[in-house]
Design a protein around this motif. Structure first.
Motif, PDB file in Angstrom:
ATOM      1  N   LYS A   1      14.371  -1.530  31.114  1.00  0.00           N
ATOM      2  CA  LYS A   1      13.689  -0.833  30.027  1.00  0.00           C
ATOM      3  C   LYS A   1      13.508   0.647  30.331  1.00  0.00           C
ATOM      4  O   LYS A   1      13.484   1.469  29.417  1.00  0.00           O
ATOM      5  CB  LYS A   1      12.351  -1.502  29.734  1.00  0.00           C
ATOM      6  N   THR A   2      13.404   0.989  31.599  1.00  0.00           N
ATOM      7  CA  THR A   2      13.251   2.387  31.989  1.00  0.00           C
ATOM      8  C   THR A   2      14.576   3.139  31.915  1.00  0.00           C
ATOM      9  O   THR A   2      14.630   4.289  31.487  1.00  0.00           O
ATOM     10  CB  THR A   2      12.677   2.486  33.418  1.00  0.00           C
ATOM     11  N   LEU A   3      15.660   2.493  32.323  1.00  0.00           N
ATOM     12  CA  LEU A   3      16.959   3.162  32.434  1.00  0.00           C
ATOM     13  C   LEU A   3      17.734   3.237  31.119  1.00  0.00           C
ATOM     14  O   LEU A   3      18.565   4.119  30.949  1.00  0.00           O
ATOM     15  CB  LEU A   3      17.826   2.443  33.475  1.00  0.00           C
ATOM     16  N   MET A   4      17.484   2.323  30.216  1.00  0.00           N
ATOM     17  CA  MET A   4      18.241   2.255  28.971  1.00  0.00           C
ATOM     18  C   MET A   4      17.408   2.816  27.822  1.00  0.00           C
ATOM     19  O   MET A   4      16.184   2.878  27.896  1.00  0.00           O
ATOM     20  CB  MET A   4      18.644   0.808  28.687  1.00  0.00           C
ATOM     21  N   ASP A   5      18.077   3.210  26.741  1.00  0.00           N
ATOM     22  CA  ASP A   5      17.381   3.740  25.572  1.00  0.00           C
ATOM     23  C   ASP A   5      16.752   2.632  24.732  1.00  0.00           C
ATOM     24  O   ASP A   5      15.684   2.814  24.163  1.00  0.00           O
ATOM     25  CB  ASP A   5      18.343   4.562  24.714  1.00  0.00           C
ATOM     26  N   GLU A   6      17.425   1.496  24.643  1.00  0.00           N
ATOM     27  CA  GLU A   6      16.906   0.344  23.897  1.00  0.00           C
ATOM     28  C   GLU A   6      17.213  -0.916  24.681  1.00  0.00           C
ATOM     29  O   GLU A   6      18.315  -1.060  25.218  1.00  0.00           O
ATOM     30  CB  GLU A   6      17.569   0.234  22.514  1.00  0.00           C
ATOM     31  N   VAL A   7      16.240  -1.821  24.743  1.00  0.00           N
ATOM     32  CA  VAL A   7      16.433  -3.111  25.405  1.00  0.00           C
ATOM     33  C   VAL A   7      15.770  -4.186  24.551  1.00  0.00           C
ATOM     34  O   VAL A   7      14.625  -4.040  24.137  1.00  0.00           O
ATOM     35  CB  VAL A   7      15.829  -3.141  26.833  1.00  0.00           C
ATOM     36  N   GLU A   8      16.519  -5.232  24.291  1.00  0.00           N
ATOM     37  CA  GLU A   8      15.985  -6.380  23.560  1.00  0.00           C
ATOM     38  C   GLU A   8      16.365  -7.628  24.336  1.00  0.00           C
ATOM     39  O   GLU A   8      17.515  -7.780  24.760  1.00  0.00           O
ATOM     40  CB  GLU A   8      16.571  -6.433  22.153  1.00  0.00           C
ATOM     41  N   ILE A   9      15.390  -8.517  24.532  1.00  0.00           N
ATOM     42  CA  ILE A   9      15.636  -9.743  25.280  1.00  0.00           C
ATOM     43  C   ILE A   9      15.224 -10.929  24.422  1.00  0.00           C
ATOM     44  O   ILE A   9      14.097 -10.979  23.932  1.00  0.00           O
ATOM     45  CB  ILE A   9      14.862  -9.751  26.614  1.00  0.00           C
ATOM     46  N   LYS A  10      16.170 -11.836  24.230  1.00  0.00           N
ATOM     47  CA  LYS A  10      15.897 -13.059  23.466  1.00  0.00           C
ATOM     48  C   LYS A  10      16.123 -14.245  24.388  1.00  0.00           C
ATOM     49  O   LYS A  10      17.127 -14.292  25.107  1.00  0.00           O
ATOM     50  CB  LYS A  10      16.827 -13.167  22.259  1.00  0.00           C
ATOM     51  N   GLY A  11      15.216 -15.192  24.349  1.00  0.00           N
ATOM     52  CA  GLY A  11      15.344 -16.373  25.190  1.00  0.00           C
ATOM     53  C   GLY A  11      15.333 -17.642  24.375  1.00  0.00           C
ATOM     54  O   GLY A  11      14.286 -18.192  24.108  1.00  0.00           O
ATOM     55  N   ASP A  12      16.509 -18.059  23.938  1.00  0.00           N
ATOM     56  CA  ASP A  12      16.622 -19.296  23.183  1.00  0.00           C
ATOM     57  C   ASP A  12      17.974 -19.916  23.539  1.00  0.00           C
ATOM     58  O   ASP A  12      19.020 -19.323  23.249  1.00  0.00           O
ATOM     59  CB  ASP A  12      16.529 -19.014  21.676  1.00  0.00           C
ATOM     60  N   ASN A  13      17.960 -21.080  24.184  1.00  0.00           N
ATOM     61  CA  ASN A  13      19.201 -21.702  24.656  1.00  0.00           C
ATOM     62  C   ASN A  13      19.951 -20.741  25.581  1.00  0.00           C
ATOM     63  O   ASN A  13      21.119 -20.439  25.389  1.00  0.00           O
ATOM     64  CB  ASN A  13      20.088 -22.112  23.479  1.00  0.00           C
ATOM     65  N   GLY A  14      19.212 -20.234  26.556  1.00  0.00           N
ATOM     66  CA  GLY A  14      19.740 -19.211  27.458  1.00  0.00           C
ATOM     67  C   GLY A  14      19.030 -17.902  27.184  1.00  0.00           C
ATOM     68  O   GLY A  14      18.011 -17.863  26.505  1.00  0.00           O
ATOM     69  N   VAL A  15      19.569 -16.824  27.728  1.00  0.00           N
ATOM     70  CA  VAL A  15      18.955 -15.513  27.554  1.00  0.00           C
ATOM     71  C   VAL A  15      20.035 -14.521  27.120  1.00  0.00           C
ATOM     72  O   VAL A  15      21.138 -14.516  27.665  1.00  0.00           O
ATOM     73  CB  VAL A  15      18.283 -15.033  28.862  1.00  0.00           C
ATOM     74  N   ILE A  16      19.689 -13.701  26.135  1.00  0.00           N
ATOM     75  CA  ILE A  16      20.567 -12.625  25.691  1.00  0.00           C
ATOM     76  C   ILE A  16      19.816 -11.315  25.923  1.00  0.00           C
ATOM     77  O   ILE A  16      18.752 -11.088  25.340  1.00  0.00           O
ATOM     78  CB  ILE A  16      20.935 -12.744  24.202  1.00  0.00           C
ATOM     79  N   VAL A  17      20.370 -10.473  26.800  1.00  0.00           N
ATOM     80  CA  VAL A  17      19.808  -9.158  27.063  1.00  0.00           C
ATOM     81  C   VAL A  17      20.727  -8.142  26.380  1.00  0.00           C
ATOM     82  O   VAL A  17      21.909  -8.061  26.702  1.00  0.00           O
ATOM     83  CB  VAL A  17      19.725  -8.863  28.580  1.00  0.00           C
ATOM     84  N   THR A  18      20.183  -7.411  25.420  1.00  0.00           N
ATOM     85  CA  THR A  18      20.944  -6.391  24.706  1.00  0.00           C
ATOM     86  C   THR A  18      20.392  -5.028  25.106  1.00  0.00           C
ATOM     87  O   THR A  18      19.200  -4.767  24.933  1.00  0.00           O
ATOM     88  CB  THR A  18      20.832  -6.582  23.181  1.00  0.00           C
ATOM     89  N   MET A  19      21.270  -4.182  25.661  1.00  0.00           N
ATOM     90  CA  MET A  19      20.857  -2.866  26.157  1.00  0.00           C
ATOM     91  C   MET A  19      21.750  -1.797  25.529  1.00  0.00           C
ATOM     92  O   MET A  19      22.960  -1.968  25.461  1.00  0.00           O
ATOM     93  CB  MET A  19      21.001  -2.802  27.676  1.00  0.00           C
ATOM     94  N   THR A  20      21.139  -0.707  25.101  1.00  0.00           N
ATOM     95  CA  THR A  20      21.886   0.381  24.475  1.00  0.00           C
ATOM     96  C   THR A  20      21.586   1.684  25.199  1.00  0.00           C
ATOM     97  O   THR A  20      20.434   1.981  25.521  1.00  0.00           O
ATOM     98  CB  THR A  20      21.514   0.528  22.990  1.00  0.00           C
ATOM     99  N   LYS A  21      22.648   2.450  25.442  1.00  0.00           N
ATOM    100  CA  LYS A  21      22.527   3.785  26.037  1.00  0.00           C
ATOM    101  C   LYS A  21      23.295   4.754  25.142  1.00  0.00           C
ATOM    102  O   LYS A  21      24.458   4.519  24.816  1.00  0.00           O
ATOM    103  CB  LYS A  21      23.120   3.783  27.449  1.00  0.00           C
ATOM    104  N   PHE A  22      22.624   5.845  24.735  1.00  0.00           N
ATOM    105  CA  PHE A  22      23.247   6.862  23.891  1.00  0.00           C
ATOM    106  C   PHE A  22      23.885   7.946  24.761  1.00  0.00           C
ATOM    107  O   PHE A  22      23.368   8.277  25.824  1.00  0.00           O
ATOM    108  CB  PHE A  22      22.215   7.489  22.945  1.00  0.00           C
ATOM    109  N   ILE A  23      24.997   8.504  24.290  1.00  0.00           N
ATOM    110  CA  ILE A  23      25.660   9.599  24.988  1.00  0.00           C
ATOM    111  C   ILE A  23      24.898  10.883  24.690  1.00  0.00           C
ATOM    112  O   ILE A  23      24.602  11.169  23.534  1.00  0.00           O
ATOM    113  CB  ILE A  23      27.133   9.741  24.525  1.00  0.00           C
ATOM    114  N   ARG A  24      24.595  11.631  25.729  1.00  0.00           N
ATOM    115  CA  ARG A  24      23.846  12.879  25.576  1.00  0.00           C
ATOM    116  C   ARG A  24      24.722  14.068  25.962  1.00  0.00           C
ATOM    117  O   ARG A  24      24.487  14.718  26.965  1.00  0.00           O
ATOM    118  CB  ARG A  24      22.607  12.855  26.459  1.00  0.00           C
ATOM    119  N   LYS A  25      25.724  14.345  25.170  1.00  0.00           N
ATOM    120  CA  LYS A  25      26.641  15.453  25.475  1.00  0.00           C
ATOM    121  C   LYS A  25      25.946  16.797  25.363  1.00  0.00           C
ATOM    122  O   LYS A  25      26.234  17.712  26.113  1.00  0.00           O
ATOM    123  CB  LYS A  25      27.856  15.408  24.566  1.00  0.00           C
ATOM    124  N   ASP A  26      25.011  16.949  24.433  1.00  0.00           N
ATOM    125  CA  ASP A  26      24.341  18.227  24.233  1.00  0.00           C
ATOM    126  C   ASP A  26      23.470  18.619  25.416  1.00  0.00           C
ATOM    127  O   ASP A  26      23.233  19.785  25.660  1.00  0.00           O
ATOM    128  CB  ASP A  26      23.512  18.207  22.947  1.00  0.00           C
TER     129      ASP A  26
END
Length: 162
Positions: A121-146
């Motif tokens: 959660k600290t390193l990524m821009d967005e983190v979502e964790i779902k725990g149903d019949n296993g675990v799905i961790v969705t992490m998003t990082k945006f490119i910061r070219k500017d």
């Protein structure tokens, strides 16, 4: 209607510690190709490593299983899903137990209390964790070219002999 990724890279690895590095390497290569900064690539590698290690350590409890890693490539971001089909857990309960980090605790007790979730959660821009019949961790990082461009002098303003 949600935006479709430009490309999708999909990787399935055995849920064993020896294969976590393959997921890290794949994400590193993709992020490098997309133009992420060195620091952001290191953040991505660590977050993916934590998500995969959690699946290895907790989802299958040393048994057989697989971890699916999908990298959804967009023009301005990388969205990574780390999926296991093992034992689910209550994310809010783990976060509640984690609490503030105190220096007198050992690193082993921190890891058992949710340090991996905190890092993701600290390193990524967005983190979502779902725990149903296993675990799905969705992490998003945006490119910061500017960010890079605003701190780099142009080649015309650099005069080494002055």
């Amino acid at each position: 209607m949600s935006e479709k990724p430009l490309d999708l890279v999909y990787l399935t690895i055995p849920a064993k510690p020896d294969y976590v590095g393959i997921a890290r390497l794949a994400v590193s290569g993709i992020a490098n190709r997309m133009g992420f900064s060195y620091d952001d690539i290191e953040d991505l590698k660590l977050a993916v490593s934590e998500a995969c290690t959690n699946a290895v350590d907790h989802a299958y409890c040393g048994g057989e299983g697989e971890i699916e890693v999908s990298c959804n490539i967009f023009s301005n971001r990388l969205k990574i899903e780390v999926i296991d089909r093992g034992t689910s857990f209550d994310v809010q309960e783990v976060e509640k137990r984690t609490g503030p980090i105190r220096m007198e605790r050992s690193m082993n007790s921190l890891r058992e209390r949710g340090l991996g979730l905190y890092l993701m959660k600290t390193l990524m821009d967005e983190v979502e964790i779902k725990g149903d019949n296993g675990v799905i961790v969705t992490m998003t990082k945006f490119i910061r070219k500017d960010v890079v461009e605003s701190h780099v002098e142009s080649s015309t303003s650099f005069h080494p002999n002055r």
